[in-house]
Design a protein around this motif. Structure first.
Motif, PDB file in Angstrom:
ATOM      1  N   ILE A  26     -24.906  95.450  11.271  1.00 12.63           N
ATOM      2  CA  ILE A  26     -24.503  96.762  11.769  1.00 12.63           C
ATOM      3  C   ILE A  26     -23.240  96.639  12.623  1.00 12.63           C
ATOM      4  CG2 ILE A  26     -25.185  98.624  13.347  1.00 12.63           C
ATOM      5  CD1 ILE A  26     -28.064  98.240  12.275  1.00 12.63           C
ATOM      6  N   ALA A  27     -23.166  95.625  13.462  1.00  4.96           N
ATOM      7  CA  ALA A  27     -21.979  95.420  14.301  1.00  4.96           C
ATOM      8  C   ALA A  27     -20.754  95.118  13.443  1.00  4.96           C
ATOM      9  CB  ALA A  27     -22.231  94.294  15.299  1.00  4.96           C
ATOM     10  N   ILE A  28     -20.899  94.247  12.465  1.00  8.86           N
ATOM     11  CA  ILE A  28     -19.770  93.876  11.610  1.00  8.86           C
ATOM     12  C   ILE A  28     -19.267  95.082  10.821  1.00  8.86           C
ATOM     13  CG2 ILE A  28     -19.151  92.502   9.572  1.00  8.86           C
ATOM     14  CD1 ILE A  28     -21.023  90.306  10.796  1.00  8.86           C
ATOM     15  N   MET A  29     -20.186  95.867  10.299  1.00 14.56           N
ATOM     16  CA  MET A  29     -19.768  97.046   9.544  1.00 14.56           C
ATOM     17  C   MET A  29     -19.159  98.106  10.458  1.00 14.56           C
ATOM     18  SD  MET A  29     -20.156  96.005   6.590  1.00 14.56           S
ATOM     19  CE  MET A  29     -19.778  97.426   5.624  1.00 14.56           C
ATOM     20  N   SER A  30     -19.588  98.158  11.704  1.00 14.55           N
ATOM     21  CA  SER A  30     -18.965  99.070  12.667  1.00 14.55           C
ATOM     22  C   SER A  30     -17.539  98.621  12.978  1.00 14.55           C
ATOM     23  CB  SER A  30     -19.792  99.148  13.951  1.00 14.55           C
ATOM     24  OG  SER A  30     -21.049  99.711  13.691  1.00 14.55           O
ATOM     25  N   TRP A  31     -17.315  97.311  13.085  1.00 12.09           N
ATOM     26  CA  TRP A  31     -15.951  96.807  13.273  1.00 12.09           C
ATOM     27  C   TRP A  31     -15.083  97.138  12.058  1.00 12.09           C
ATOM     28  CZ3 TRP A  31     -18.392  91.916  15.526  1.00 12.09           C
ATOM     29  CH2 TRP A  31     -18.341  91.948  16.919  1.00 12.09           C
ATOM     30  N   ALA A  32     -15.640  96.957  10.870  1.00  8.05           N
ATOM     31  CA  ALA A  32     -14.891  97.283   9.646  1.00  8.05           C
ATOM     32  C   ALA A  32     -14.544  98.769   9.610  1.00  8.05           C
ATOM     33  CB  ALA A  32     -15.698  96.893   8.411  1.00  8.05           C
ATOM     34  N   THR A  33     -15.488  99.605  10.003  1.00  9.50           N
ATOM     35  CA  THR A  33     -15.237 101.041  10.035  1.00  9.50           C
ATOM     36  C   THR A  33     -14.170 101.390  11.063  1.00  9.50           C
ATOM     37  OG1 THR A  33     -17.521 101.444   9.356  1.00  9.50           O
ATOM     38  CG2 THR A  33     -16.333 103.308  10.296  1.00  9.50           C
ATOM     39  N   ALA A  34     -14.202 100.728  12.210  1.00  6.72           N
ATOM     40  CA  ALA A  34     -13.179 100.969  13.237  1.00  6.72           C
ATOM     41  C   ALA A  34     -11.802 100.604  12.702  1.00  6.72           C
ATOM     42  CB  ALA A  34     -13.496 100.166  14.499  1.00  6.72           C
ATOM     43  N   ALA A  35     -11.699  99.474  12.041  1.00  3.89           N
ATOM     44  CA  ALA A  35     -10.407  99.059  11.480  1.00  3.89           C
ATOM     45  C   ALA A  35      -9.934 100.032  10.408  1.00  3.89           C
ATOM     46  CB  ALA A  35     -10.519  97.650  10.907  1.00  3.89           C
ATOM     47  N   LEU A  36     -10.840 100.452   9.546  1.00  2.00           N
ATOM     48  CA  LEU A  36     -10.459 101.401   8.502  1.00  2.00           C
ATOM     49  C   LEU A  36     -10.147 102.780   9.075  1.00  2.00           C
ATOM     50  CD1 LEU A  36     -12.857 100.355   5.634  1.00  2.00           C
ATOM     51  CD2 LEU A  36     -10.381 100.113   5.706  1.00  2.00           C
ATOM     52  N   MET A  37     -10.810 103.150  10.168  1.00  2.74           N
ATOM     53  CA  MET A  37     -10.543 104.451  10.782  1.00  2.74           C
ATOM     54  C   MET A  37      -9.123 104.522  11.319  1.00  2.74           C
ATOM     55  SD  MET A  37     -12.028 107.354  11.469  1.00  2.74           S
ATOM     56  CE  MET A  37     -10.601 108.406  11.389  1.00  2.74           C
ATOM     57  N   ILE A  38      -8.692 103.502  12.032  1.00  5.16           N
ATOM     58  CA  ILE A  38      -7.333 103.529  12.585  1.00  5.16           C
ATOM     59  C   ILE A  38      -6.302 103.383  11.468  1.00  5.16           C
ATOM     60  CG2 ILE A  38      -7.136 101.078  13.192  1.00  5.16           C
ATOM     61  CD1 ILE A  38      -5.814 104.091  15.189  1.00  5.16           C
ATOM     62  N   SER A  39      -6.577 102.544  10.473  1.00 10.10           N
ATOM     63  CA  SER A  39      -5.618 102.418   9.373  1.00 10.10           C
ATOM     64  C   SER A  39      -5.569 103.698   8.547  1.00 10.10           C
ATOM     65  CB  SER A  39      -5.943 101.207   8.501  1.00 10.10           C
ATOM     66  OG  SER A  39      -7.208 101.354   7.905  1.00 10.10           O
ATOM     67  N   TYR A  40      -6.704 104.381   8.401  1.00  8.55           N
ATOM     68  CA  TYR A  40      -6.718 105.662   7.697  1.00  8.55           C
ATOM     69  C   TYR A  40      -5.902 106.703   8.457  1.00  8.55           C
ATOM     70  CZ  TYR A  40      -8.415 110.094   5.859  1.00  8.55           C
ATOM     71  OH  TYR A  40      -8.487 111.351   5.327  1.00  8.55           O
ATOM     72  N   GLY A  41      -6.023 106.723   9.778  1.00  9.71           N
ATOM     73  CA  GLY A  41      -5.243 107.662  10.580  1.00  9.71           C
ATOM     74  C   GLY A  41      -3.755 107.421  10.438  1.00  9.71           C
ATOM     75  N   ILE A  42      -3.351 106.169  10.475  1.00  8.53           N
ATOM     76  CA  ILE A  42      -1.932 105.842  10.314  1.00  8.53           C
ATOM     77  C   ILE A  42      -1.472 106.146   8.893  1.00  8.53           C
ATOM     78  CG2 ILE A  42      -0.283 103.926  10.305  1.00  8.53           C
ATOM     79  CD1 ILE A  42      -2.001 102.718  12.615  1.00  8.53           C
TER      80      ILE A  42
END
Length: 171
Positions: A146-162
């Motif tokens: 769950i933690a690893i997938m949350s980190w992946a989601t955080a990375a994809l969230m900021i890259s998606y915003g950019i």
């Protein structure tokens, strides 16, 4: 048709993001299929054999965690979250872009720090040897996932915003 051609034809994402989405959706699909089989076996055993599958509740809880957190990065990258755009018509497009990037930054930062805390809890769980009640399976590995997938989601969230700011929001 090769797998690569199939992914190119069926996924709007390009390159490694399409492969990542495919892999995560494959994990979710296999997990969902397993949950369906588990539920059918449990119901059949309960009603026809007077013997339910031991640990069904624990396996279902773990399966749902795997399913939800496998899909979270994919949904985030596709922008599939609920968005309320009541005030968008009253604001300029530049302000909307800035607010979109700010919200992506806020969400990714929140997910990052949430994942840090979840990972600490997973480490503590593994150190203490915490296991599930009936099947005696270690809980910490699912919490780490769950933690690893949350980190992946955080990375994809900021890259998606950019990505949205630079490539999709051109007026």
């Amino acid at each position: 048709m090769t797998l690569s051609a199939w992914i190119t034809a069926h996924y709007e994402e390009k390159g490694s993001v399409a492969w990542l989405a495919f892999f995560l959706e494959l994990i979710a699909a296999i997990t969902l299929f397993f949950l369906m089989l588990l539920t059918c076996a449990d119901v059949f055993g309960r009603y026809f054999l007077d013997n339910a599958v031991d640990g069904t509740t624990e396996l279902t809880e773990m399966g749902i965690a795997i399913l939800v957190f496998a899909e979270m990065p994919v949904i985030t990258w596709r922008g599939g979250h609920v968005v309320v755009d009541i005030l968008d018509k009253m604001m300029g497009s530049t302000l909307i872009k800035v607010l979109g990037l700010l919200s992506a930054l806020l969400m990714s930062t929140s997910l990052y720090f949430l994942a840090v805390r979840i990972y600490e809890l997973a480490s503590r769980s593994l150190r203490r040897g915490e296991v599930t009640e009936y099947l005696q399976m270690p809980v910490g590995y699912i919490v780490e996932y769950i933690a690893i997938m949350s980190w992946a989601t955080a990375a994809l969230m900021i890259s998606y915003g950019i990505y949205r700011l630079l490539f999709l929001s051109r007026d």
